[in-house]
Write a protein that holds these residues in place. Structure first.
Motif, short mmCIF file in Angstrom:
data_model
loop_
_atom_site.label_atom_id
_atom_site.label_comp_id
_atom_site.label_asym_id
_atom_site.label_seq_id
_atom_site.Cartn_x
_atom_site.Cartn_y
_atom_site.Cartn_z
N ALA A 3 25.36 5.36 8.29
CA ALA A 3 25.65 4.38 9.35
C ALA A 3 24.89 4.72 10.62
CB ALA A 3 27.15 4.33 9.61
N ALA A 4 24.82 6.01 10.96
CA ALA A 4 24.10 6.41 12.18
C ALA A 4 22.62 6.07 12.08
CB ALA A 4 24.29 7.90 12.43
N ALA A 5 22.00 6.39 10.96
CA ALA A 5 20.57 6.07 10.79
C ALA A 5 20.32 4.57 10.83
CB ALA A 5 20.06 6.67 9.48
N SER A 6 21.29 3.79 10.36
CA SER A 6 21.12 2.34 10.29
C SER A 6 21.07 1.69 11.67
CB SER A 6 22.24 1.71 9.46
OG SER A 6 23.46 1.67 10.18
N THR A 7 21.52 2.39 12.71
CA THR A 7 21.49 1.79 14.05
C THR A 7 20.06 1.54 14.54
OG1 THR A 7 21.66 3.95 15.16
CG2 THR A 7 23.72 2.79 14.68
N ASP A 8 19.06 2.12 13.89
CA ASP A 8 17.67 1.82 14.22
C ASP A 8 17.38 0.34 14.02
OD1 ASP A 8 15.04 2.50 15.00
OD2 ASP A 8 14.40 2.66 12.93
N LEU A 9 18.13 -0.30 13.12
CA LEU A 9 17.91 -1.71 12.81
C LEU A 9 18.63 -2.64 13.78
CD1 LEU A 9 18.19 -1.49 8.92
CD2 LEU A 9 16.13 -1.42 10.33
N ILE A 10 19.34 -2.10 14.76
CA ILE A 10 19.90 -2.93 15.83
C ILE A 10 18.77 -3.50 16.69
CG2 ILE A 10 21.22 -2.81 18.00
CD1 ILE A 10 23.04 -0.75 16.60
N HIS A 11 17.73 -2.70 16.84
CA HIS A 11 16.60 -3.05 17.70
C HIS A 11 15.87 -4.28 17.15
CE1 HIS A 11 13.77 -2.11 20.85
NE2 HIS A 11 12.76 -2.12 20.01
N HIS A 12 15.01 -4.88 17.97
CA HIS A 12 14.18 -6.00 17.52
C HIS A 12 13.26 -5.54 16.39
CE1 HIS A 12 15.56 -8.31 20.96
NE2 HIS A 12 15.28 -7.27 21.73
N PRO A 13 12.99 -6.36 15.40
CA PRO A 13 13.26 -7.80 15.35
C PRO A 13 14.66 -8.19 14.86
CG PRO A 13 12.04 -7.17 13.41
CD PRO A 13 12.16 -5.93 14.25
N SER A 14 15.50 -7.23 14.47
CA SER A 14 16.83 -7.59 13.97
C SER A 14 17.71 -8.13 15.10
CB SER A 14 17.51 -6.38 13.33
OG SER A 14 16.83 -6.01 12.16
N TYR A 74 11.84 -0.53 8.96
CA TYR A 74 11.63 -0.98 10.32
C TYR A 74 10.14 -1.15 10.62
CZ TYR A 74 11.25 -1.35 15.29
OH TYR A 74 10.90 -1.82 16.52
N ALA A 75 9.34 -0.18 10.19
CA ALA A 75 7.91 -0.23 10.46
C ALA A 75 7.29 -1.49 9.86
CB ALA A 75 7.23 1.01 9.91
N LYS A 76 7.73 -1.84 8.66
CA LYS A 76 7.21 -3.05 8.01
C LYS A 76 7.65 -4.31 8.76
CE LYS A 76 7.19 -5.56 3.62
NZ LYS A 76 7.71 -5.60 2.22
N ALA A 77 8.92 -4.37 9.15
CA ALA A 77 9.45 -5.55 9.83
C ALA A 77 8.84 -5.72 11.22
CB ALA A 77 10.97 -5.47 9.93
N ALA A 78 8.65 -4.59 11.94
CA ALA A 78 8.14 -4.65 13.31
C ALA A 78 6.62 -4.65 13.38
CB ALA A 78 8.69 -3.47 14.11
N GLY A 79 5.98 -4.25 12.28
CA GLY A 79 4.52 -4.24 12.25
C GLY A 79 3.90 -3.01 12.87
N GLU A 80 4.70 -1.96 13.09
CA GLU A 80 4.17 -0.72 13.64
C GLU A 80 5.07 0.45 13.25
OE1 GLU A 80 4.20 -0.45 17.87
OE2 GLU A 80 6.11 -1.48 18.07
N LEU A 81 4.45 1.62 13.13
CA LEU A 81 5.20 2.83 12.82
C LEU A 81 5.33 3.65 14.10
CD1 LEU A 81 6.43 4.67 10.55
CD2 LEU A 81 4.20 5.81 10.49
N PRO A 82 6.53 3.81 14.63
CA PRO A 82 6.70 4.62 15.86
C PRO A 82 6.27 6.06 15.61
CG PRO A 82 8.68 3.33 15.37
CD PRO A 82 7.81 3.25 14.16
N GLN A 83 5.53 6.62 16.54
CA GLN A 83 5.08 8.01 16.39
C GLN A 83 6.18 9.01 16.75
OE1 GLN A 83 1.95 9.14 15.11
NE2 GLN A 83 2.21 7.03 14.42
N ALA A 84 7.06 8.63 17.66
CA ALA A 84 8.15 9.52 18.05
C ALA A 84 9.30 9.39 17.07
CB ALA A 84 8.63 9.19 19.46
N VAL A 85 9.95 10.51 16.77
CA VAL A 85 11.12 10.51 15.89
C VAL A 85 12.15 11.50 16.45
CG1 VAL A 85 9.73 9.98 13.86
CG2 VAL A 85 10.29 12.35 14.36
N ILE A 86 13.41 11.23 16.16
CA ILE A 86 14.48 12.16 16.50
C ILE A 86 14.91 12.87 15.22
CG2 ILE A 86 16.81 12.43 17.43
CD1 ILE A 86 16.36 9.85 19.00
N ILE A 87 15.01 14.16 15.29
CA ILE A 87 15.52 14.96 14.16
C ILE A 87 16.95 15.38 14.49
CG2 ILE A 87 15.29 17.10 12.86
CD1 ILE A 87 13.12 15.12 12.17
N GLY A 88 17.88 14.96 13.62
CA GLY A 88 19.28 15.30 13.82
C GLY A 88 19.84 16.05 12.63
#
Length: 396
Positions: free
Chosen positions: A93-104, A180-194
């Motif tokens: 569920a925590a990882a899925s919050t990335d999909l709150i952002h646009h374009p979702s 997300y990268a496919k839907a948004a058309g870009e792969l973010p270079q920054a990532v959070i490791i938890g």
């Protein structure tokens, strides 16, 4: 009068739908109400500087957060798609919050193992997601394992559904990153490791990834899962990696191993309260990663450290409106470190409090999670005060 009628209608819908809703982490006040068969009559409890989502049931809280942010009266305030995930699995569920952002541009709502609660179904009908442009007009994204009975309920809504399937949190986090990268058309270079073992240290990430496109990827204390390594490899050695949590949660050995994939920065505090504050204060000026909140004029999202699923339900508070990082508090008041942080960012005025700026806070959970006295303390600490000191209402 219209507002009273609207809240009354929502109360009737929620009280009827939640009679059988028993999922997630609840405390005694919510459980007692449900045992007695009574409805929570005050769904939102406001003070001059705070707004409380007045339930400790994550399923209901997710719906109330959704109603607060997406009024769904016109296409401008409808979500593009909604994320649905199992209320019993915090890592997924925590990882899925990335999909709150646009374009979702939509909330996270919950189902349980075998059932979609009626309040969630009713919220999906109210929202009528538009379909996400760039993601094949998908209206619902199911994340994680899902029972056939749940799919049958969702299929009855006649909405376009996609699935990110699996039950391994690290693999699901990798799949969400790719999705997300496919839907948004870009792969973010920054990532959070938890850490997938320590929600109280990892959860501050959910508000950021709901606000910005960076994903949350998982490690264990002494291991980088293969799925996480594969996701990092896609950055071709140029990842900007932010390790969230102290060495006791994610070891220095893992930190060293992560340097093979790019630059590594640890953001940490000695306890969950200080850890959340460190993340709220952090800003990387090279790429603008991080909240960087060290001055007045901001919003915060307050929860207790044991409100794991409530924190995920409240993640959209960083996506729309007064964007808010997560800050942990105690049930009966602010820990010293949080009190000090609130004092450092307390708004001050020179001549009149009408000058602003102002602070605000969302509080998620019933009185059994965050007491009314604690809400009052938070409200006081957010109040704009004279720069010269003294009565906060001087100058009126």
């Amino acid at each position: 009068m219209k507002k009273v009628l609207m809240i009354g209608t929502i109360a009737l819908i929620l009280s009827a739908a939640l009679s059988g809703c028993q999922a997630g982490n609840k405390n005694s006040d919510t459980a007692a109400n449900e045992t007695k068969g009574t409805a929570i009559t005050e769904l939102w409890v406001g003070t001059k500087n705070t707004t409380r989502i007045n339930t400790s049931d994550p399923v209901q809280a997710a719906v109330l957060v959704s109603r607060t942010l997406w009024t769904a009266k016109t296409d401008n305030n409808r979500p593009s798609s909604v994320v649905l995930t199992d209320v019993s699995n915090w890592q997924i569920a925590a990882a899925s919050t990335d999909l709150i952002h646009h374009p979702s541009n939509g909330p996270v709502l919950f189902f349980d193992k075998e059932n979609v609660p009626s309040v969630t179904l009713e919220e999906l009908k109210r929202l009528k997601p538009l379909g996400a442009e760039g993601n094949d007009n998908i209206q619902i994204v199911i994340v994680g394992p899902v029972a056939s009975s749940v799919e049958e309920q969702l299929n009855s809504l006649d909405m376009k559904i996609d699935k990110i399937e699996g039950d391994d949190p690290a693999a699901i986090a990798q799949a969400i990153d790719a999705y997300y990268a496919k839907a948004a058309g870009e792969l973010p270079q920054a990532v959070i490791i938890g850490s997938m073992d320590s929600p109280e240290y990892t959860l501050p990430a959910v508000n950021w990834i709901a606000h910005m496109p960076e994903p949350l990827l998982y490690v264990k204390k002494g291991e980088i899962p293969a799925a996480t390594a594969e996701a990092l490899n896609k950055r071709e050695g140029k990842a900007a990696i932010y390790v969230l949590g102290p060495d006791s949660m994610i070891s220095s050995k893992i930190e060293e191993e992560l340097k093979a994939y790019g630059s590594v920065t640890r953001i940490a505090g000695d306890n969950p309260y200080e850890n959340a504050i460190a993340f709220a204060q952090y800003k990387d000026r090279n790429n603008d990663f991080g909240w960087g909140i060290t001055t007045p004029g901001h919003n915060f999202s307050f929860l207790t450290t044991d409100s794991t699923m409530l924190a995920i339900a409240a993640a959209p508070f960083s996506h729309l409106g007064k964007h808010a990082p997560l800050i942990f508090t105690d049930k009966d008041g602010l820990p010293d470190s949080v009190m000090e942080y609130m004092m450092n960012v307390q708004p001050k005025f020179q001549k009149s409090p009408a000058e602003g700026p102002y602070n605000h806070a969302w509080i998620t959970g019933g009185n059994g999670a965050v007491s009314a006295s604690a809400q009052s303390v938070i409200d006081d600490m957010l109040e704009i005060s004279p720069a010269a000191g003294g009565n906060p209402h001087a100058g009126h």
